[in-house]
Structures are given as C-alpha cells and as structure tokens.
Design a protein around this motif. Structure first.
Motif, PDB file in Angstrom:
ATOM      1  N   ALA A 144       0.837  -1.208   0.000  1.00  0.00           N
ATOM      2  CA  ALA A 144       0.000   0.000   0.000  1.00  0.00           C
ATOM      3  C   ALA A 144       0.872   1.258   0.000  1.00  0.00           C
ATOM      4  CB  ALA A 144      -0.925  -0.011   1.211  1.00  0.00           C
ATOM      5  N   ALA A 145       1.951   1.255   0.807  1.00  0.00           N
ATOM      6  CA  ALA A 145       2.836   2.430   0.883  1.00  0.00           C
ATOM      7  C   ALA A 145       3.533   2.672  -0.454  1.00  0.00           C
ATOM      8  CB  ALA A 145       3.873   2.231   1.992  1.00  0.00           C
ATOM      9  N   LEU A 146       3.973   1.602  -1.104  1.00  0.00           N
ATOM     10  CA  LEU A 146       4.658   1.731  -2.389  1.00  0.00           C
ATOM     11  C   LEU A 146       3.728   2.321  -3.452  1.00  0.00           C
ATOM     12  CD1 LEU A 146       7.173   1.128  -4.157  1.00  0.00           C
ATOM     13  CD2 LEU A 146       6.134  -1.088  -4.660  1.00  0.00           C
ATOM     14  N   ILE A 147       2.501   1.799  -3.549  1.00  0.00           N
ATOM     15  CA  ILE A 147       1.554   2.308  -4.537  1.00  0.00           C
ATOM     16  C   ILE A 147       1.258   3.786  -4.294  1.00  0.00           C
ATOM     17  CG2 ILE A 147      -0.851   2.146  -5.326  1.00  0.00           C
ATOM     18  CD1 ILE A 147      -0.617  -0.899  -4.923  1.00  0.00           C
ATOM     19  N   GLY A 148       1.014   4.143  -3.037  1.00  0.00           N
ATOM     20  CA  GLY A 148       0.731   5.546  -2.710  1.00  0.00           C
ATOM     21  C   GLY A 148       1.908   6.458  -3.034  1.00  0.00           C
ATOM     22  N   PHE A 149       3.116   5.997  -2.698  1.00  0.00           N
ATOM     23  CA  PHE A 149       4.315   6.794  -2.954  1.00  0.00           C
ATOM     24  C   PHE A 149       4.527   7.001  -4.453  1.00  0.00           C
ATOM     25  CE2 PHE A 149       8.891   6.506  -4.021  1.00  0.00           C
ATOM     26  CZ  PHE A 149       9.312   7.735  -3.523  1.00  0.00           C
ATOM     27  N   LEU A 150       4.408   5.927  -5.241  1.00  0.00           N
ATOM     28  CA  LEU A 150       4.642   6.041  -6.681  1.00  0.00           C
ATOM     29  C   LEU A 150       3.597   6.932  -7.348  1.00  0.00           C
ATOM     30  CD1 LEU A 150       5.677   2.368  -7.551  1.00  0.00           C
ATOM     31  CD2 LEU A 150       7.169   4.372  -7.346  1.00  0.00           C
ATOM     32  N   ARG A 151       2.352   6.797  -6.939  1.00  0.00           N
ATOM     33  CA  ARG A 151       1.295   7.631  -7.544  1.00  0.00           C
ATOM     34  C   ARG A 151       1.480   9.103  -7.191  1.00  0.00           C
ATOM     35  NH1 ARG A 151      -3.662   3.437  -6.944  1.00  0.00           N
ATOM     36  NH2 ARG A 151      -3.184   2.266  -8.820  1.00  0.00           N
ATOM     37  N   SER A 152       1.823   9.387  -5.932  1.00  0.00           N
ATOM     38  CA  SER A 152       2.017  10.795  -5.555  1.00  0.00           C
ATOM     39  C   SER A 152       3.272  11.361  -6.217  1.00  0.00           C
ATOM     40  CB  SER A 152       2.086  10.954  -4.031  1.00  0.00           C
ATOM     41  OG  SER A 152       3.238  10.309  -3.516  1.00  0.00           O
ATOM     42  N   SER A 153       4.325  10.544  -6.333  1.00  0.00           N
ATOM     43  CA  SER A 153       5.554  11.003  -6.998  1.00  0.00           C
ATOM     44  C   SER A 153       5.286  11.300  -8.469  1.00  0.00           C
ATOM     45  CB  SER A 153       6.654   9.945  -6.881  1.00  0.00           C
ATOM     46  OG  SER A 153       6.997   9.728  -5.540  1.00  0.00           O
ATOM     47  N   HIS A 154       4.560  10.424  -9.128  1.00  0.00           N
ATOM     48  CA  HIS A 154       4.208  10.625 -10.537  1.00  0.00           C
ATOM     49  C   HIS A 154       3.335  11.875 -10.686  1.00  0.00           C
ATOM     50  CE1 HIS A 154       1.840   9.737 -14.262  1.00  0.00           C
ATOM     51  NE2 HIS A 154       3.071   9.518 -14.704  1.00  0.00           N
ATOM     52  N   GLY A 155       2.419  12.053  -9.755  1.00  0.00           N
ATOM     53  CA  GLY A 155       1.522  13.209  -9.796  1.00  0.00           C
ATOM     54  C   GLY A 155       2.249  14.537  -9.684  1.00  0.00           C
ATOM     55  N   ARG A 156       3.363  14.557  -8.962  1.00  0.00           N
ATOM     56  CA  ARG A 156       4.110  15.824  -8.832  1.00  0.00           C
ATOM     57  C   ARG A 156       5.222  15.945  -9.876  1.00  0.00           C
ATOM     58  NH1 ARG A 156       8.732  14.544  -6.002  1.00  0.00           N
ATOM     59  NH2 ARG A 156       8.604  12.749  -4.625  1.00  0.00           N
ATOM     60  N   GLY A 157       5.249  15.006 -10.835  1.00  0.00           N
ATOM     61  CA  GLY A 157       6.192  15.124 -11.947  1.00  0.00           C
ATOM     62  C   GLY A 157       7.551  14.503 -11.726  1.00  0.00           C
ATOM     63  N   ALA A 158       7.707  13.665 -10.679  1.00  0.00           N
ATOM     64  CA  ALA A 158       9.002  13.007 -10.433  1.00  0.00           C
ATOM     65  C   ALA A 158       9.294  12.034 -11.569  1.00  0.00           C
ATOM     66  CB  ALA A 158       8.971  12.268  -9.102  1.00  0.00           C
ATOM     67  N   ARG A 159      10.579  11.900 -11.904  1.00  0.00           N
ATOM     68  CA  ARG A 159      10.977  10.991 -12.989  1.00  0.00           C
ATOM     69  C   ARG A 159      11.805   9.814 -12.490  1.00  0.00           C
ATOM     70  NH1 ARG A 159      10.848  12.390 -18.045  1.00  0.00           N
ATOM     71  NH2 ARG A 159      10.537  10.143 -18.207  1.00  0.00           N
ATOM     72  N   LEU A 160      12.473   9.955 -11.326  1.00  0.00           N
ATOM     73  CA  LEU A 160      13.315   8.885 -10.800  1.00  0.00           C
ATOM     74  C   LEU A 160      13.192   8.852  -9.281  1.00  0.00           C
ATOM     75  CD1 LEU A 160      15.548   6.714 -11.377  1.00  0.00           C
ATOM     76  CD2 LEU A 160      17.204   8.531 -10.912  1.00  0.00           C
ATOM     77  N   VAL A 161      12.848   7.680  -8.742  1.00  0.00           N
ATOM     78  CA  VAL A 161      12.740   7.538  -7.288  1.00  0.00           C
ATOM     79  C   VAL A 161      13.529   6.312  -6.849  1.00  0.00           C
ATOM     80  CG1 VAL A 161      10.505   8.700  -7.124  1.00  0.00           C
ATOM     81  CG2 VAL A 161      10.573   6.223  -7.471  1.00  0.00           C
TER      82      VAL A 161
END
Length: 198
Positions: A117-134
């Motif tokens: 659950a934490a991974l999905i939330g983190f990736l979606r929020s990162s993508h939403g703010r325009g992150a390209r590499l995490v």
C-alpha cells in the motif's frame, strides 16, 4: 372464428413475417402461434443464367429484409505498456550522482500489506508531482529474525516482492522501468524506479 370487435385478422403476408420473427426467439410457455389461412403463394421469378451465379455466391438469410442483431462486444482492455530497461549511460549517471533522485521510500519494518500500500501511494504521488526517478529501499533481509516475526515475514521477502509489484498492470501506467540500485544508494537492498511522463 371471428376476430374481437375493432380488430382484424392478420393477412397471410403478415403471418409469414411474424413467423420469421418468432423463429429467432425462444417461445414463451403456453404461447400459440397464428395459423395461416392458406398456404403462402411462392412468386415465380425468372432468373437469367448470369444472375444465377451471382445469387449462388451470396446466400440469402432467412430473415432477409429484417435488421440483423449482433450481441454487444466488450471493448478489449488496452494492454499495459511494457517496461523499459535503463540505458547504460543513464544508469552510470544515476549511480555517480549526476542525475537527481526525486524521492525515496524506505519499506523497512513493514509487513507485505503495509509495504504494498505504501509503495503504490508513494509512486502515484511522486508521478503526480512530476518526479521521474525515485529510490525504493527494500532492505536485503536479515538472516535471523525474532521468533515473534517469523509468522509475518521471512528474510528478504520485500526485496523479492517489490519487483513483482512494480510489474503489475495497474502500476505499469506510471512505472517506465526499474533496476537494482548502485552501491552508493543501497545496492541489492534498493531499486531505482523510473516513472513515465505525465
């Protein structure tokens, strides 16, 4: 038998059309089909020899002149986009710190359900703010665990599970690719994850 007042009997042509319609559906229990008054007359049609070959190529359907029915088809789900491997030069730049990492999540100490659950939330929020590499830190797993945690997890379970989660179709719409991190960023215990453009 005479028809009820205000109604007329169906003609043979109307009965013929109705019989064609009812052939395409299952009869209702207790239903009675109307009877023809007389046998339908078959019109004589003279066919030229060259026209006969054309009609032989296209067989006529029993329901000619009636709208055809085709069952609705379900739209096929679009296939999840494929994952792309890291280019060698890009990976070298990331490992040597020449490309910034836009976010980090550490899944240490979480159960599989919590980590997923934490991974999905983190990736979606990162993508939403325009992150390209995490960077996703899974940990290498311990060789010995306290007895109380043996039933919840096993050594290295998140390290093995996270790559499977990143390949899931619902995450592939935002995950472009992933690879094991370089030694400066955790090595075997972490993953670089590239995100797709918004």
């Amino acid at each position: 038998m005479s028809p009820p007042r205000g109604r007329r009997l169906l003609s043979d042509a109307e009965i013929e059309i109705w019989l064609r319609v009812v052939q395409s559906v299952a009869p209702r229990s207790g239903a009675v089909l109307p009877q023809r008054v007389s046998a339908p007359a078959k019109p004589e049609i003279s066919v030229r020899p060259d026209a006969a070959s054309k009609t032989a190529e296209k067989p006529r359907r029993a329901t000619a002149g009636m709208p055809s029915y085709s069952p609705p088809t379900q739209a096929a789900k679009p296939a999840a986009p494929p994952l792309a491997p890291f280019e060698k030069r890009f990976r070298q730049k990331v490992t040597h710190g020449r490309i910034d990492i836009d976010g980090v999540i550490d899944l240490h100490g979480m159960t599989q359900a919590q980590a997923h659950a934490a991974l999905i939330g983190f990736l979606r929020s990162s993508h939403g703010r325009g992150a390209r590499l995490v960077l996703v830190v899974t940990g290498k797993g311990r060789s010995r665990l306290p007895l109380s945690s043996l039933f919840e997890t096993e050594p290295g379970v998140l390290r093995r599970a996270v790559p499977h989660w990143l390949r899931e179709p619902d995450l592939r719409s935002i995950v472009l690719g992933f690879e094991e991190a370089g030694v400066p960023h955790g090595g075997m215990g972490a993953l670089y994850v590239r995100l797709r453009k918004r």
